[in-house]
Enzyme design. Structure first.
Site: not given
Length: 757
Positions: A521, A602, A688, A727
């Site tokens: 991430y 993301s 999203d 999302h």
């Protein structure tokens, strides 16, 4: 508080919790060892032999943007309009080649059946007390949404209090936020549809579950805070504007305001209590203190962990809340973060990173608020990160530290800040916690890569202060002794040591034969801690895989210093960390490049897309979920402007020079002769409104045009655009199972992985 930052987890009780049993984006199995595949046994897969005909997307060569004298073509800008017939046709055409590719795999039905079977286990939240009643969320296993239950005592029969599953047949109406009034007479709850961040708030009367007529609309990234008299609630709203607001729009979110709603009145009569017309990007959240005396206003200008802190003494309002509140600016700058923990009369206890990148607790007396009078209650730890703190049973502070990405839970004295006791915890993560200042008991939930959930209860009235197991979930047929979790540390490009978790069967061979699923991430101060994931365990058990989770810079694993080392002009550090994780896994014999899968969602979607552009030869498969791909224009859509605190903004010359170097959309190039891109799958949802689908649409169009048209590119470059999906938050179980099935079907098909019973 709804978070406006990137990440696919949900915020609960101050901790970022994964979707239970799924993968985490900031939520093992018994099998006898089978002979691993050797490199000699592998031959090109049908997917690799197959030649895909990608949709021909119109390129508007006249569309050129100029940034500080540099001309940047944007031929697929027309895909930024989600409502155009051309965009809809493009989406349909992409799905029409992706779905047949996935459906032809013999792994698909096996994975889905196994995922459905193993996901079907009970999922509980920590109980929390309001008034004399207890409430908790419970999912029997495969319900699309968890159900809120109520019980009069911990031993009495629980009754269904609120069931979101009754609100839609397909489970796409989700409970996004909720708050019970202090007297437990009313329940405020926010619903979202199809995964959108937009929320509509409704109200129930607790005693008879009677729905009240009050409805609050245009709510997004909101706080919910009842005044202790139970008369009303603070919430955040965006002003009405032309056009739709259903989650498929791309218009920017500006001018958020804070209102007070009096129960029983129309929303049009709500009282505006805070706004920032001169700073339209500012956002705020209201918190009512434990004693009900003060309302605190936390003001943010993005996702950077800093805020202003204002307060209003509600006791000084003789006529109640009747107009704009007389705020006192306790902190009027954006130099540090201040989060409310508790208060004793006029003395506020706050968690802060002021002069403490790993955080500390301070006391501020509102009668003497000058900074020179602020005192430290619990100092910054020399290594561990103070993740959260809460006050329980009047005198105790429950403090959670992050120690090398694992949680440590401790008790301190509220009066003196003195350490009292460690609360026993295995290696893993506190995924939920409940207990307030007025409560005499504490509940906390523990998860790990091999543990789906253990809830502990600690009676803080007892001398021993010994937690006991309150509820433990057992998964049938799982023998965790056959699996192993380890944490390794590897050097990045600049020598920084990066932690990484590895989960696999015991006794694996380090001969390069193992497929590895590498997740990362690296942004917005989100620390990726151990989590329980059914699809990852299926990958380990049935596809012979290894899970690797790299805790790269840009996250919050080691506090604000670690965060700052991987953002803005140092964003490349996180990419280097991730690529070095791949190199470590190859060097140590865990895998080889063509059996290495990288995944992120993301900000993590940005991560894996940037890495595959920079090092396509290093990976065999890439799965990028709801990624930020256009780094030059992200700030122009919905809430993207809030992310400039992590990324920078192309409107500024220096920051443009950072962004253009790694922006996934702008750095797609043909690999050298004899090489190709790995197999690529993008995932996004039509609702999203956090990272709008145009990012993934423009990226796949460019990738297919530049790379997919090359004859040597035999690995597939695909995208799936789901309908009635956002999302990630609130995604129904049925969609989670299908999405994970699609991902690992793609992995198995493109890497030619065989199903192992």
């Amino acid at each position: 508080l709804q978070s406006q930052c990137l990440g696919r987890g949900i915020l609960r009780d101050g901790k970022c919790a994964a979707r239970a049993g799924s993968r985490r984006f900031p939520a093992l199995l018994s099998l006898s060892h089978s002979k691993p595949e050797t490199l000699e046994e592998l031959s090109p897969s049908p997917a690799q032999k197959m030649t895909l005909r990608y949709p021909t997307a119109y390129r508007d060569e006249s569309k050129v943007d100029e940034y500080h004298g540099v001309k940047i073509p944007d031929p697929y800008a027309w895909l930024e309009d989600p409502d155009s017939q051309e965009t809809k046709a493009f989406v349909e055409a992409q799905n029409e080649i992706t779905m047949p590719f996935l459906e032809r795999s013999d792994v698909r039905e096996k994975f889905k059946a196994t995922m459905t079977e193993l996901y079907d286990y009970p999922k509980y939240s920590c109980p929390y007390k309001r008034g004399n009643r207890y409430f908790f969320f419970y999912n029997t296993g495969l319900q699309n949404q968890s159900v809120l239950y109520m019980q009069e005592s911990l031993t009495s029969e629980a009754q269904v209090f609120f069931d979101p599953n009754t609100l839609s047949e397909d489970g796409t109406v989700a409970l996004q936020m909720c708050r019970l009034s202090e007297d437990c007479e009313h329940f405020a709850y926010g619903l979202s549809q199809s995964g959108s961040d937009w929320v509509t708030i409704h109200f129930l009367r607790v005693k008879d579950r009677q729905k009240l007529p009050d409805i609050l609309e245009r709510v997004k990234f909101s706080s919910l805070a009842w005044t202790h008299d139970g008369k009303g609630i603070f919430y955040n709203q965006y002003p009405h504007r032309e056009g739709k607001a259903d989650g498929t729009e791309t218009t920017t979110n500006l001018n958020q305001k804070l209102y007070y709603h009096t129960l029983g009145s129309e929303q049009s009569q709500d009282i505006l209590v805070a706004e920032f017309p001169e700073n339209p990007k500012w956002m705020s959240g209201a918190t009512v203190t434990d004693d009900g005396r003060y309302v605190l206003l936390s003001i943010r200008e993005g996702c950077k962990p800093v805020n202003q802190l204002w307060y209003c003494d509600l006791q000084q309002l003789p006529n109640g809340i009747s107009g704009y509140l007389p705020w006192v600016k306790l902190v009027d700058n954006f130099e540090a973060q201040y989060s409310y923990v508790t208060n004793e009369d006029t003395i506020l206890t706050l968690k802060t990173n002021l002069e403490a990148p790993r955080y500390r607790l301070i006391n501020i007396d509102l009668r003497n608020p000058d900074t020179s009078q602020w005192t430290t209650l619990i100092p910054e730890h020399p290594k561990d990160v103070l993740d959260f703190a809460t006050c329980v049973n009047q005198k105790f502070l429950v403090v959670d530290y992050l120690r090398d990405v694992k949680d440590v839970l401790q008790l301190y004295s509220l009066r003196t800040g003195q350490f009292l006791k460690d609360l026993p915890l295995d290696v893993g993560t506190i995924s939920g916690i409940s207990g307030r200042k007025k409560d005499t008991e504490l509940f906390y939930q523990f998860v790990s890569f091999l543990t789906p959930g253990i809830i502990y209860r600690c009676d803080l009235r007892e001398q021993s202060l010994k937690p006991e197991v309150f509820r433990q979930v057992e998964i049938k047929g799982i023998n965790t002794s056959e699996y192993q979790t380890q944490q390794v540390f590897y050097p990045s490009k600049d020598g920084t040591m990066i932690p990484m978790f590895l989960v696999h069967k015991k006794g694996i061979l380090l001969d390069g034969s193992n497929p590895v699923f590498l997740y990362g991430y690296g942004g917005f101060k989100h620390a990726i801690q151990p989590y329980y994931s059914v699809p990852h365990l299926i990958f380990i058990r049935h596809l012979g895989g290894i899970l690797a989770v790299a805790n790269i810079r840009g996250g919050g694993e080691y506090g604000e210093t670690w965060h700052k080392a991987g953002i803005l002009g140092k964003k490349q550090n996180g990419f280097d960390d991730f690529q070095c994780a791949a190199e470590y896994l190859i060097e140590k014999g865990y895998t080889v490049p063509r059996k290495l899968i990288i995944n992120g969602g993301s900000n993590g979607g940005l991560l894996v897309a940037a890495c595959v552009n920079q090092r396509p030869e290093l990976f065999g498969c890439v799965v990028a979920e709801v990624g930020v791909m256009d780094m030059l224009k992200f700030h122009r859509f919905t809430i993207g402007h809030a992310w400039t605190t992590d990324y920078g903004c192309s409107d500024k010359k220096e920051e443009f020079s950072w962004l253009i170097k790694y922006s996934p959309l702008h750095n797609i190039h043909l690999p050298p002769e004899g090489e190709q891109y790995p197999a690529v799958l993008l995932l996004t949802g039509d609702h999203d409104d956090r990272v709008v689908p145009l990012h993934s649409l423009k990226y796949i169009a460019t990738l297919q045009h530049i790379v997919g048209a090359c004859p040597r590119q035999t690995n597939p470059l695909l995208i799936h655009i789901d309908v009635k999906s956002g999302h990630g938050a609130g995604k129904p179980t049925a969609k989670i199972i299908q999405e994970e099935t699609d991902i690992f079907t793609f992995v198995a098909e493109t890497l030619q992985l065989r199903w192992q019973e």
